[in-house]
Structure formats: structure tokens, C-alpha cells
Design an enzyme around this catalytic site. Structure first.
Site, mmCIF file in Angstrom:
data_model
loop_
_atom_site.group_PDB
_atom_site.id
_atom_site.type_symbol
_atom_site.label_atom_id
_atom_site.label_comp_id
_atom_site.label_asym_id
_atom_site.label_seq_id
_atom_site.Cartn_x
_atom_site.Cartn_y
_atom_site.Cartn_z
ATOM 1 N N SER A 31 0.827 -1.211 0.000
ATOM 2 C CA SER A 31 0.000 0.000 0.000
ATOM 3 C C SER A 31 0.855 1.253 0.000
ATOM 4 O O SER A 31 1.804 1.352 0.768
ATOM 5 C CB SER A 31 -0.868 0.056 1.263
ATOM 6 N N HIS A 62 -4.575 -0.202 -5.462
ATOM 7 C CA HIS A 62 -3.680 -1.214 -6.028
ATOM 8 C C HIS A 62 -3.926 -1.324 -7.526
ATOM 9 O O HIS A 62 -4.992 -1.747 -7.937
ATOM 10 C CB HIS A 62 -3.929 -2.586 -5.394
ATOM 11 N N HIS A 84 -4.413 -10.348 -2.165
ATOM 12 C CA HIS A 84 -4.508 -10.637 -0.731
ATOM 13 C C HIS A 84 -5.460 -11.801 -0.465
ATOM 14 O O HIS A 84 -6.453 -11.970 -1.171
ATOM 15 C CB HIS A 84 -5.025 -9.405 0.035
ATOM 16 N N TYR A 86 -7.537 -11.996 1.912
ATOM 17 C CA TYR A 86 -8.863 -11.522 2.331
ATOM 18 C C TYR A 86 -9.774 -11.181 1.160
ATOM 19 O O TYR A 86 -10.967 -10.986 1.334
ATOM 20 C CB TYR A 86 -8.756 -10.322 3.292
ATOM 21 N N GLU A 87 -9.204 -11.128 -0.044
ATOM 22 C CA GLU A 87 -10.055 -10.869 -1.212
ATOM 23 C C GLU A 87 -10.891 -12.102 -1.578
ATOM 24 O O GLU A 87 -11.823 -11.989 -2.372
ATOM 25 C CB GLU A 87 -9.190 -10.445 -2.396
ATOM 26 N N ALA A 114 2.588 -2.479 4.092
ATOM 27 C CA ALA A 114 2.202 -1.587 5.176
ATOM 28 C C ALA A 114 1.838 -2.494 6.347
ATOM 29 O O ALA A 114 1.222 -3.542 6.142
ATOM 30 C CB ALA A 114 1.002 -0.754 4.760
ATOM 31 N N MET A 212 -1.323 -8.139 6.598
ATOM 32 C CA MET A 212 -2.236 -9.069 5.908
ATOM 33 C C MET A 212 -1.635 -9.635 4.626
ATOM 34 O O MET A 212 -2.370 -10.047 3.732
ATOM 35 C CB MET A 212 -3.551 -8.351 5.588
ATOM 36 N N SER A 213 -0.311 -9.635 4.528
ATOM 37 C CA SER A 213 0.308 -10.107 3.273
ATOM 38 C C SER A 213 1.696 -10.656 3.553
ATOM 39 O O SER A 213 2.028 -11.025 4.673
ATOM 40 C CB SER A 213 0.411 -8.936 2.295
ATOM 41 N N ASN A 236 0.945 2.548 11.259
ATOM 42 C CA ASN A 236 0.136 2.862 12.461
ATOM 43 C C ASN A 236 0.588 1.933 13.569
ATOM 44 O O ASN A 236 1.190 0.898 13.303
ATOM 45 C CB ASN A 236 -1.342 2.611 12.155
ATOM 46 N N HIS A 248 -8.141 2.605 7.173
ATOM 47 C CA HIS A 248 -7.330 2.451 5.968
ATOM 48 C C HIS A 248 -6.775 3.807 5.551
ATOM 49 O O HIS A 248 -5.675 3.898 5.005
ATOM 50 C CB HIS A 248 -8.165 1.826 4.850
#
Ligand code: HPA
Length: 273
Positions: A31, A62, A84, A86-87, A114, A212-213, A236, A248
Site C-alpha cells: 500500500s 492497487h 490478498h 482476504y479478497e 504496510a 495481511m500479506s 500505524n 485504511h
């Protein structure tokens, strides 16, 4: 033949019909680093939608394409926009692009992402060099019949992130005056951010950053023998460490704020690795 391998071969054929470019180094950008491709002397770009069977990314911010070209004299392939878990894709599809870049000839892989900071010494905007990862929170991309064309059934993971490359990253960061944290990346599925209890769990596990990746891609690439380095942008502090709810937008804003430095670091790393 195994269906996963068949799909990889179909993708390879599809890309090879468009370009004969042979990359030495592959990059997967997280990201906020999508415009890194601006640093590349572009020879060719191939949209994911043009590749037969390729999982196309759905996340805003993306772009979905492979960029082939040179960073200085280094032939690279850059994955602009990753896939990802989660997709909703199966893990074998999530790591398909990393494997494909290996099959296109890349011997080295640079991963960026990120991530949320777990280590209280970190602050938003820091970069963290990955020393190791924890994939316990996601299914292994190597589950299923082993793709023996790519690697062994029980691959060693004792040095996923190459010590040689880590030393180069540290040296390059120092040359550029960019401060660099180091630590362990924990991959969870997302797409929700963690609860404070999950964040405490990740910290107890030994994590310094959560995202998440990346770790699944690193595992698949290591399986096929690529040399890997990974750098997180701590966008963050993870949930519960800071009192602020996560968004996000915050992730994107921090990534954008440090994008110029991140690009400089990744460029120097790519050229010297
Ligand atoms: N958690 C998980 N993934 C992330 C985070 C986070 O706090 N920040 C950016 N990606």
C-alpha cells in the site's frame, strides 16, 4: 499434472506471449508504494487482466499490472498491486504471482508492505526490516500436493529473509540516513484490523509488526529457492497500543507521507542487492 502448476504454466505462457524480458529481481509493492514504478525505466507492462487465469486485485489503490524494466542496470519485474487472501482467493492464487515471477527468471525477491506496529519502540512512519515471520494465522500456500517442479515437500524456513540481503539493506539505509527498525512480521488474514487481544497475542508470539500479506509470498518464494528480503512501512500502531481507532485512511496517509524515503530505500536496495 497438478492443477496449481497447470495454472502457473498457463500464466507463464500468457506472459511469455507478450514479453521475453528476463528479470533478475522481482518486487512486490505494498500500500502506498504503487507509484514506485515511476522509478523504473519501463520496457513493458502487462495488465493482470491480460493474463489467462490470473487473480485480479480488487483493493482500491492497487493497480493491477506487472511492470518490466530497469532500475539503473538491474532488470526487474515489479508487481504493482498484490493479491490478498482476504479478497477471497485460495492461498495458491495469492502466491501465484510470486511464483510466476520466479518462473520468469527472477532469483531475488524484494517484498514491501504496510503494517501495524506491535513493538512499543516503533512509531508510525518507521521502516522495519523483516528478520523473520510468523504465518500461523493464515493457511500455508504449500498445503496440497507438492509442486516438485518448484521445490521440496518439506522446505527449510530457517532463513527466509536472507542475512546477506539484510546486511545490504541496513548498509543502504545508513548511507541514505534512513533509520531502520528490525523485527518479526506476523501475517493474519484480515480484512478487519486486529482486536487489542489479538495484538497482545501477536506480541506474545514474538511479533514486532502485523499485516495481511507478505509472509505467504515469502514462504512460496523460499520454497522455490528465491533469495528474499522484506521491508515493512509501519503505518500505524496496532489496535489497543494507540487509543485511536484504525482506518485504511490512516494507513494510506502514513504510507504517502514516507513514500519518497521508501522509494529511495527500495531503489538503493534493488541496485545493490
Ligand atoms: N494491522 C494489520 N494490517 C495492517 C495494519 C494493522 O494495524 N496496518 C497496515 N496494515
Amino acid at each position: 499434472m497438478n492443477a496449481t502448476y497447470q495454472k502457473l504454466e498457463a500464466c507463464l505462457k500468457s506472459v511469455r506471449a507478450k514479453t521475453g524480458f528476463k528479470p533478475e529481481t522481482a518486487l512486490i509493492l505494498g500500500s502506498g508504494l504503487g507509484d514506485f514504478a515511476d522509478e523504473i525505466q519501463i520496457e513493458q507492462a502487462v495488465d493482470y487482466s491480460e493474463i489467462t487465469g490470473f487473480p485480479t486485485s480488487t483493493v482500491a489503490g492497487h493497480r493491477g499490472r506487472f511492470v518490466f524494466g530497469y532500475i539503473e542496470s538491474v532488470p526487474v519485474v515489479v508487481m504493482q498491486g498484490r493479491v490478498h487472501y482476504y479478497e477471497g482467493y485460495p492461498m495458491t492464487d495469492v502466491v501465484l504471482p510470486a511464483r510466476l515471477m520466479g518462473m520468469l527468471g527472477a532469483k531475488k525477491l524484494i517484498l514491501t508492505n504496510a503494517a501495524g506496529g506491535l513493538n512499543p519502540d516503533f512509531k508510525p512512519g518507521d521502516f522495519m526490516l523483516l528478520t523473520d515471520h510468523i504465518t500461523t494465522g493464515v493457511p500455508s500456500p504449500l498445503i496440497g500436493e507438492n509442486l516438485k517442479e518448484l521445490g521440496p515437500r518439506f522446505p527449510d524456513m530457517s532463513e527466509v529473509y536472507s542475512l546477506r540481503m539484510r546486511n545490504i539493506v541496513k548498509e543502504q539505509a545508513q548511507n541514505l540516513g534512513i533509520s531502520l527498525q528490525e523485527g518479526v512480521y506476523v501475517q493474519l488474514t484480515g480484512p478487519s484490523y486486529e482486536t487489542p487481544a489479538e495484538v497482545r497475542m501477536c506480541r506474545i508470539w514474538g511479533g514486532d509488526a502485523v499485516g495481511m500479506s507478505t509472509a505467504c509470498e515469502a514462504m512460496a518464494a523460499r520454497h522455490m529457492g528465491l533469495e528474499i528480503c522484506g521491508i515493512s512501512c509501519i503505518t500505524n500502531m496496532a489496535a489497543g497500543i494507540s487509543r485511536q481507532p484504525l482506518s485504511h485512511q490512516e494507513v494510506q496517509e502514513t504510507a504517502d507521507r514516507v513514500a519518497v524515503q521508501f522509494k529511495k530505500l527500495i531503489t538503493a536496495v534493488t541496485v545493490n542487492i
